[in-house]
Design a protein around this motif. Structure first.
Motif, PDB file in Angstrom:
ATOM      1  N   VAL A 118      -4.319   8.012   1.647  1.00  0.00           N
ATOM      2  CA  VAL A 118      -4.412   8.584   0.312  1.00  0.00           C
ATOM      3  C   VAL A 118      -5.345   9.781   0.316  1.00  0.00           C
ATOM      4  N   GLY A 119      -5.329  10.472  -0.776  1.00  0.00           N
ATOM      5  CA  GLY A 119      -6.143  11.679  -0.862  1.00  0.00           C
ATOM      6  C   GLY A 119      -5.250  12.882  -0.651  1.00  0.00           C
ATOM      7  N   PRO A 148      -8.893   5.495  -7.752  1.00  0.00           N
ATOM      8  CA  PRO A 148      -9.197   6.806  -8.331  1.00  0.00           C
ATOM      9  C   PRO A 148     -10.215   7.547  -7.471  1.00  0.00           C
ATOM     10  N   GLN A 149      -9.981   8.838  -7.351  1.00  0.00           N
ATOM     11  CA  GLN A 149     -10.872   9.647  -6.529  1.00  0.00           C
ATOM     12  C   GLN A 149     -11.455  10.753  -7.375  1.00  0.00           C
ATOM     13  N   PRO A 150     -12.667  11.124  -7.069  1.00  0.00           N
ATOM     14  CA  PRO A 150     -13.226  12.277  -7.781  1.00  0.00           C
ATOM     15  C   PRO A 150     -12.462  13.532  -7.387  1.00  0.00           C
ATOM     16  N   GLU A 151     -12.466  14.525  -8.259  1.00  0.00           N
ATOM     17  CA  GLU A 151     -11.815  15.793  -7.931  1.00  0.00           C
ATOM     18  C   GLU A 151     -12.580  16.462  -6.800  1.00  0.00           C
ATOM     19  N   GLU A 152     -11.832  17.084  -5.926  1.00  0.00           N
ATOM     20  CA  GLU A 152     -12.470  17.793  -4.833  1.00  0.00           C
ATOM     21  C   GLU A 152     -11.994  19.231  -4.872  1.00  0.00           C
ATOM     22  N   ALA A 153     -12.863  20.118  -4.449  1.00  0.00           N
ATOM     23  CA  ALA A 153     -12.495  21.531  -4.453  1.00  0.00           C
ATOM     24  C   ALA A 153     -11.356  21.757  -3.479  1.00  0.00           C
ATOM     25  N   ASN A 154     -11.325  20.975  -2.416  1.00  0.00           N
ATOM     26  CA  ASN A 154     -10.370  21.218  -1.351  1.00  0.00           C
ATOM     27  C   ASN A 154      -9.865  19.892  -0.794  1.00  0.00           C
ATOM     28  N   PRO A 155      -9.010  19.218  -1.559  1.00  0.00           N
ATOM     29  CA  PRO A 155      -8.676  17.837  -1.214  1.00  0.00           C
ATOM     30  C   PRO A 155      -8.088  17.649   0.183  1.00  0.00           C
ATOM     31  N   PHE A 156      -7.357  18.629   0.679  1.00  0.00           N
ATOM     32  CA  PHE A 156      -6.776  18.453   2.023  1.00  0.00           C
ATOM     33  C   PHE A 156      -7.857  18.442   3.096  1.00  0.00           C
ATOM     34  N   LEU A 157      -9.018  18.996   2.759  1.00  0.00           N
ATOM     35  CA  LEU A 157     -10.136  18.958   3.702  1.00  0.00           C
ATOM     36  C   LEU A 157     -11.195  17.976   3.206  1.00  0.00           C
ATOM     37  N   GLY A 158     -10.809  17.102   2.303  1.00  0.00           N
ATOM     38  CA  GLY A 158     -11.800  16.215   1.703  1.00  0.00           C
ATOM     39  C   GLY A 158     -11.659  14.784   2.192  1.00  0.00           C
ATOM     40  N   GLU A 159     -11.876  13.855   1.272  1.00  0.00           N
ATOM     41  CA  GLU A 159     -11.853  12.442   1.648  1.00  0.00           C
ATOM     42  C   GLU A 159     -10.420  11.942   1.660  1.00  0.00           C
ATOM     43  N   ARG A 160      -9.721  12.241   2.725  1.00  0.00           N
ATOM     44  CA  ARG A 160      -8.331  11.811   2.884  1.00  0.00           C
ATOM     45  C   ARG A 160      -8.279  10.677   3.882  1.00  0.00           C
ATOM     46  N   LEU A 208     -11.691   8.151   3.283  1.00  0.00           N
ATOM     47  CA  LEU A 208     -11.913   7.704   1.913  1.00  0.00           C
ATOM     48  C   LEU A 208     -12.607   6.350   1.857  1.00  0.00           C
ATOM     49  N   PHE A 209     -12.445   5.561   2.923  1.00  0.00           N
ATOM     50  CA  PHE A 209     -12.903   4.176   2.863  1.00  0.00           C
ATOM     51  C   PHE A 209     -14.290   3.961   3.455  1.00  0.00           C
ATOM     52  N   ARG A 210     -14.885   5.038   3.950  1.00  0.00           N
ATOM     53  CA  ARG A 210     -16.241   4.881   4.486  1.00  0.00           C
ATOM     54  C   ARG A 210     -17.168   4.351   3.403  1.00  0.00           C
ATOM     55  N   ARG A 211     -16.962   4.819   2.183  1.00  0.00           N
ATOM     56  CA  ARG A 211     -17.866   4.415   1.103  1.00  0.00           C
ATOM     57  C   ARG A 211     -17.404   3.149   0.405  1.00  0.00           C
ATOM     58  N   GLN A 212     -16.136   2.815   0.554  1.00  0.00           N
ATOM     59  CA  GLN A 212     -15.610   1.625  -0.129  1.00  0.00           C
ATOM     60  C   GLN A 212     -14.585   0.944   0.762  1.00  0.00           C
ATOM     61  N   PRO A 213     -15.077   0.251   1.789  1.00  0.00           N
ATOM     62  CA  PRO A 213     -14.154  -0.289   2.797  1.00  0.00           C
ATOM     63  C   PRO A 213     -13.295  -1.456   2.308  1.00  0.00           C
ATOM     64  N   GLY A 214     -13.612  -2.023   1.147  1.00  0.00           N
ATOM     65  CA  GLY A 214     -12.948  -3.265   0.729  1.00  0.00           C
ATOM     66  C   GLY A 214     -11.433  -3.216   0.752  1.00  0.00           C
ATOM     67  N   VAL A 215     -10.870  -2.175   0.149  1.00  0.00           N
ATOM     68  CA  VAL A 215      -9.412  -2.097   0.045  1.00  0.00           C
ATOM     69  C   VAL A 215      -8.775  -1.951   1.434  1.00  0.00           C
ATOM     70  N   LEU A 216      -9.477  -1.243   2.318  1.00  0.00           N
ATOM     71  CA  LEU A 216      -8.976  -1.080   3.679  1.00  0.00           C
ATOM     72  C   LEU A 216      -9.036  -2.411   4.431  1.00  0.00           C
ATOM     73  N   MET A 258      -1.993   1.619  12.612  1.00  0.00           N
ATOM     74  CA  MET A 258      -2.616   2.902  12.944  1.00  0.00           C
ATOM     75  C   MET A 258      -3.364   3.472  11.749  1.00  0.00           C
ATOM     76  N   PHE A 259      -4.433   4.195  12.085  1.00  0.00           N
ATOM     77  CA  PHE A 259      -5.309   4.756  11.066  1.00  0.00           C
ATOM     78  C   PHE A 259      -5.039   6.250  10.923  1.00  0.00           C
ATOM     79  N   PRO A 260      -4.876   6.737   9.700  1.00  0.00           N
ATOM     80  CA  PRO A 260      -4.586   8.157   9.503  1.00  0.00           C
ATOM     81  C   PRO A 260      -5.851   8.998   9.383  1.00  0.00           C
ATOM     82  N   MET A 261      -5.695  10.290   9.656  1.00  0.00           N
ATOM     83  CA  MET A 261      -6.753  11.260   9.370  1.00  0.00           C
ATOM     84  C   MET A 261      -8.045  10.941  10.126  1.00  0.00           C
ATOM     85  N   VAL A 262      -7.881  10.713  11.421  1.00  0.00           N
ATOM     86  CA  VAL A 262      -9.046  10.467  12.277  1.00  0.00           C
ATOM     87  C   VAL A 262      -9.462  11.786  12.884  1.00  0.00           C
TER      88      VAL A 262
END
Lengths: 878, 209
Positions: free
Chosen positions: A642-643, A652-664, A668-676, A695-699
């Motif tokens: 996601v992201g 829900p994610q906060p708005e990012e100035a540059n989402p493709f370079l953001g928490e994708r 995204l789950f570093r701060r909230q690992p529960g859902v992962l 497999m894990f995306p966006m590594v």
């Protein structure tokens, strides 16, 4: 749609009940359901505060139905109402229905948009089926007597009720052909179908003797109580303004064995990749040739609606027309959404949510209302407001967002057509103009434009030429008539293009000024694979195009015939070809196409419609269902990606100035690992039953891999056992940094999968949705290919390299990728046969030579011509 | 009534009760296993342990804030029927003390009655249904009768009456909760809810006097 809350002492019980009930309806129609159950995963108990939270989570102005199990659940639910805002509590009903039966009945009825009170009554009646069945078994004599009475009091004698014309009841007979009779799932389909019509529909047994008591077809409890078994015949009777339409729909549903045939058929070949099945079979006839190539007369669609003939009425009339038009368009879009979900896919169907959202947006409606109030016509008011909104979209910085202006225009066209129709209908009373009414009747835009195009437009199949393609048009095009689509602009990622491609319709995008000379009926031909466009080709060219299409069709036919065989090159190298999957249906179709499992299960799409995170159990069941649909072949589950451009409603994610370079993706789950971790627990559970890869995306670096593996271990330990032995673990390589560090990143992994779409956009620093940069977003750019090659060379020998990006789905690119060292290709389902076939016809040494040439090439275009020459060489040899 | 009840006294009451419950987990669970689902002891123990940690971790400005917190804690931690029942008791008990400057015998009596009325509303129990209400009802009457003699006497009388009510549940036929599924077989067993309710009053008599 109302929300539903399940209160139980046991969390697994509540989750399982929800899963069971959710199976009854299409995921797109599923009401919001929340659970408040157990004190934790293992401790029985109920918590009034949790109930209050759950109610709040699914609340809407339509209200909330609360189903409870027993004891403290009831008290906790009552107590929860005291915690809630009184205004909210007022629209909550606590049901005394039996939990499981009540929930199933409630979910089905709620999915049709029924009101809270109706759903509550239906839930309450949830016991009826069981009671009726068991009484039937226990007291046959009593039942018989009851039966006789019921037949005697049956009010209207439908026996003779073949279509009478005085506006009374009409009826048909249907056969129940399903092995398990009219059981809960088909019954649910029937109920939701008939509720769509303005008709009251009833069912009665015909099989033995006089018709039995009539059951209301809009009530699940009554339909299920009917106890219709295989071989039974039912009399379906309808009254009301849409009685005939309702009966036709029921007949159609019955002829498809209530949709049960596809899931139970043994041969499994439910998807015909050629899409050439006879007309009349709605579901499978909606597939284009899938050959990416077409030739024929142009059907030029002027997407502007001609409003010059509109006759405005007085203010009140205009206001009423506006409201009616919004209702009509919303209704049409809702139907289109459902149809698209059924025929094409959930992700495509959700495109229409954006359209529907516009129609209920006060930001749009209020100014329109105000505009009409000061004397503008409905058409003027709508045009003005929509033009303003469209301008706002067009001013956005983000290209992907900017393309959403197509949604606004699409809604505008529908609204204006509808207003024109209303205007014409009003005028009809004074001056009969049936033609205008009929022409406006199809608000798809296509029929209107073609019929109104003059010049004797549509004679047989042709190629639609549009300024840009919106999703509604793409979803409703008749593939019998439209053999291809050429767009002037709008990029290749617009919603319309996505829908058209998934329907197998050949598409050429962004043809630009090359279309300037094209008029209605001008012959055009194109090849979506090479980007070639022929305008007014001479006879010889047309013959050549037709020959190429025929040759592709032949290849396709051979490919389909041999689809189940493995793809082994002439010199003995086996390449695994799997399918990208977003649903169980995709998996079924993929298997039919010969996929050797799934190389990419897009979980964020699979669960994308949900408003709350799916439970571990729900996810496990979905994964197992996909694996089963793949005949137990390995499936590769990608964790939440996601992201960027893919938000999830429940994350829900906060708005990012540059989402493709953001928490994708993984980030995204570093701060909230529960859902992962929940998802990984489901992956582990599934992996204990069937071959699974995760497999894990966006590594981007090895540390992230280590963190992901920790999460996996943590998830596995929740069930008290380790990570399952058979679970293969990998990551996606889609960031150049990851490609450059492939050796270290893959050190502890079983496989890597290259996501060429993102790898391309990050390598080229060109956003894939930006129509202005399509010339840069080329997966065949030598720089991208060099990264692919690097990954193949650098990973440890035991690590498999797969590609799951779009580029793998092209047969010639597939050969190139194999030549670079890729050993698994995960492709779109319909492409499996041809990719396999192309690999079989080549040799690895030939592919490797091609790879070397490509790496030396200077541009993506050079690589493309290499591939085209491969194509023409081969066609020449064949 | 010279001495008003302090926040500290209320905290001592709840802690004393938590200790009593903890010491009697086995008894409460055994009683419940005879006629219910064998979780009353563990549920109450879990709930009141949570209450104790809430009391230790927070300062409260007023009795009603303290009891509101206690009630919500029980609602979310007990799990079984005693969660909403005791939760409601303390929420209503606290509400009755809202705005009360000094809690004397009369105010305490009102609060107890409000709490018990909450239990009745929540559980829809009637006398002789074999529930905790069979302990509470005589306790309230006894409290009111002894109230003129002061808080200590009133609570002592209430605790004694609750014990008698509790003992009387043994011969009753359960008509509420899980025990009601047992029908005639519920006769001969003392009601666990009435037992814990009595303990709560005994703790009150020991700490609030």
């Amino acid at each position: 749609m109302i929300g539903i809350v399940v209160v139980s002492h046991s969390r697994p019980l509540a989750n399982a009940a929800v899963a069971l009930a959710s199976e009854m309806v299409d995921a797109t129609d599923l009401p919001r359901i929340a659970t408040a159950a157990g004190l934790d995963e293992a401790t029985f108990g109920t918590d009034a505060a949790a109930v209050a939270d759950a109610v709040g989570a699914v609340d809407s102005p339509d209200g909330v139905l609360v189903l409870v199990d027993l004891g403290s659940a009831i008290m906790s639910a009552e107590m929860a109402l005291e915690f809630l805002d009184p205004a909210l509590a007022e629209r909550v009903v606590i049901s005394s229905a039996p939990l499981v039966e009540g929930l199933v009945a409630a979910v089905v009825l709620a999915s049709t948009g029924a009101a809270l009170a109706a759903v509550a009554v239906e839930a309450q009646a949830g016991l009826a089926a069981k009671q009726s069945h068991l009484q039937h078994a226990e007291t046959p004599a009593a039942e018989r007597a009851d039966h006789g009475d019921a037949a005697a009091v049956c009010e209207s004698p439908e026996k003779e009720a073949a279509p009478p014309d005085e506006g009374g009841a009409v009826s048909i007979e249907i056969n129940i052909a399903m092995v398990h009779g009219l059981h809960a799932r088909p019954a649910a389909k029937l109920v939701s179908l008939v509720r769509r019509f303005d008709a009251s529909v009833s069912l009665a047994h015909l099989s033995d003797g006089p018709p039995s008591r009539r059951s209301d077809a809009a009530s699940l409890s009554q339909v299920a109580t009917l106890n219709a078994r295989r071989g039974d015949r039912l009399l379906v009777t309808a009254t009301g303004s849409e009685a005939r339409e309702a009966l036709a729909a029921v007949a159609e549903l019955a002829s498809r064995e209530f949709g049960e045939a596809a899931t139970s058929s043994a041969d499994g070949v439910t998807a015909n990749p050629l899409g050439r099945s006879g007309a009349g079979d709605g579901a499978s006839a909606s597939t284009g040739s899938g050959l990416d190539m077409a030739v024929g007369p142009a059907l030029v669609l002027e997407m502007e609606v001609d409003t010059s003939g509109y006759m405005p009425g007085e203010t009140a009339r205009e206001a009423a027309r506006s409201v009616a038009a919004v209702d009509a368009v919303a209704k049409a879009l809702t139907a289109l959404r459902a149809e698209t979900a059924r025929r094409i896919g959930l992700a495509e169907a959700e495109i229409f949510d954006a359209h529907l959202a516009l129609l209920s947006d006060p930001d749009l409606l209020d100014p329109v209302k105000a505009g009409i109030a000061v004397g503008n016509s409905a058409i003027e008011a709508w045009q003005r407001r929509l033009t303003e909104v469209a301008a706002r979209f067009e001013a956005l910085d983000d290209a992907y967002q900017r393309e959403r202006v197509q949604d606004v225009r699409s809604v505008e066209r529908r609204l204006l057509s509808e207003l024109l129709r209303a205007g014409a209908a009003d005028a009809h009373a004074t001056a009969a103009d049936a033609h205008a009414t009929a022409a406006g009747d199809h608000s798809t835009g296509v029929a209107t434009a073609v019929a109104g195009g003059g010049e004797g437009a549509a004679e047989g199949p042709g190629i639609v030429v549009v300024p840009e393609l919106d999703a509604a048009t793409a979803a409703t095009l008749d593939v019998e008539q439209v053999t291809g689509i050429v767009t002037r602009q709008g990029g290749a990622t617009g919603h319309g293009i996505i829908v058209a491609k998934s329907r197998g319709i050949p598409v050429l995008t962004d043809a630009g000024e090359r279309l300037d000379t094209v008029r209605q009926g001008t012959v055009v031909g194109f090849d979506g694979r090479t980007g070639q466009l022929w305008i007014s080709p001479d006879d010889e060219q047309v013959t050549r195009i037709r020959a190429e299409i025929e040759s592709r069709r032949q290849n396709r036919r051979v490919a389909v015939q041999t689809a189940r065989q493995p793809a082994v090159t002439r010199d003995g190298c086996r390449i695994t070809v799997t399918a990208n999957v977003t649903s169980v249906d995709d998996a079924v179709a993929g298997l039919a196409n010969g996929a050797e499992g799934s190389g990419l299960v897009r979980t964020e799409v699979l669960f994308g419609a949900m408003r709350t995170p799916p439970s571990v159990e729900e996810q496990t069941q979905q994964f197992l269902a996909i694996a089963a649909a793949m005949d137990g072949q390995p499936i590769t589950i990608r964790t939440w990606d996601v992201g960027g451009d893919k938000p999830l409603r429940f994350l829900p994610q906060p708005e990012e100035a540059n989402p493709f370079l953001g928490e994708r993706g993984l980030r995204l789950f570093r701060r909230q690992p529960g859902v992962l971790v929940d998802q990984l627990q489901a992956v582990c559970r599934a992996a204990r039953e069937t071959p699974v890869q995760v497999m894990f995306p966006m590594v981007s670096c090895p540390a992230e891999v280590a963190w992901a593996l920790d999460c996996l271990a943590q998830a596995a330990s929740r069930d008290g056992v380790g990570v399952p032995d058979g679970l293969h673990v990998g990551v996606m390589i889609e960031i150049p940094a990851a490609a450059l560090a492939a050796g270290r990143i893959a050190a502890d992994l079983d496989f890597v999968s290259i996501g060429t779409n993102d790898l391309t956009q990050y390598t080229m620093a060109a956003e894939r949705g930006n129509a202005a940069l399509t010339h840069l977003v080329q997966a065949l750019d030598p720089s991208v290919l060099r990264l692919v090659k690097l990954v193949c060379d650098e990973v440890p020998p035991a690590v498999e390299v797969a590609v799951c990006g779009d580029v793998a789905s092209s047969p010639t690119s597939a050969i190139l990728l194999a030549g670079l060292g890729v050993r698994e290709l995960s492709v779109v389902g319909p492409a499996v046969p041809e990719v396999k076939s192309a690999l079989r016809r080549t040799s690895l040494s030939h592919a490797e030579a091609l790879g070397r040439q490509a790496l030396q090439a200077g541009t993506a275009d050079e690589v493309k011509s290499l591939l085209v020459s491969l194509l023409t060489d081969r066609e020449a040899r064949a | 009534m010279a001495e008003a009840l302090t926040l500290d006294a209320f905290a001592r009451w709840l802690k004393q009760f938590a200790e009593t419950v903890h010491d009697n987990v086995g008894l409460l669970t055994d009683l419940d296993s005879a006629i219910g689902d064998a979780d009353h002891g563990t549920n109450m123990d879990r709930g009141f342990k949570a209450v104790v940690s809430v009391l230790d971790g927070n300062g409260f400005e007023s009795p009603d804030a303290l009891f509101k917190k206690v009630g919500m804690t029980l609602v979310s931690t007990v799990g079984g029927a005693s969660g909403p029942l005791y939760g409601t008791f303390f929420l209503r008990f606290g509400s009755a003390l809202q705005g009360v400057e000094a809690v004397g015998t009369q105010e305490l009596g009102k609060a107890l009655r409000a709490g018990v009325e909450g239990i009745v509303t929540r559980g829809k129990a009637e006398l002789e249904d074999k529930t905790m209400y069979d302990a509470w009802a005589p306790a309230l009457e006894a409290f009111d009768r002894a109230a003129p003699e002061g808080t200590a006497a009133a609570l002592a009388a209430a605790a004694t009456a609750a014990g008698e009510g509790r003992d009387a549940t043994t011969d009753m036929l359960a008509r509420k909760g899980r025990a009601s599924y047992l029908g005639e077989r519920s006769i001969g067993h003392q009601d666990p809810g009435a037992t814990s309710a009595t303990m709560l009053l005994e703790s009150a008599a020991a700490t609030l006097a």
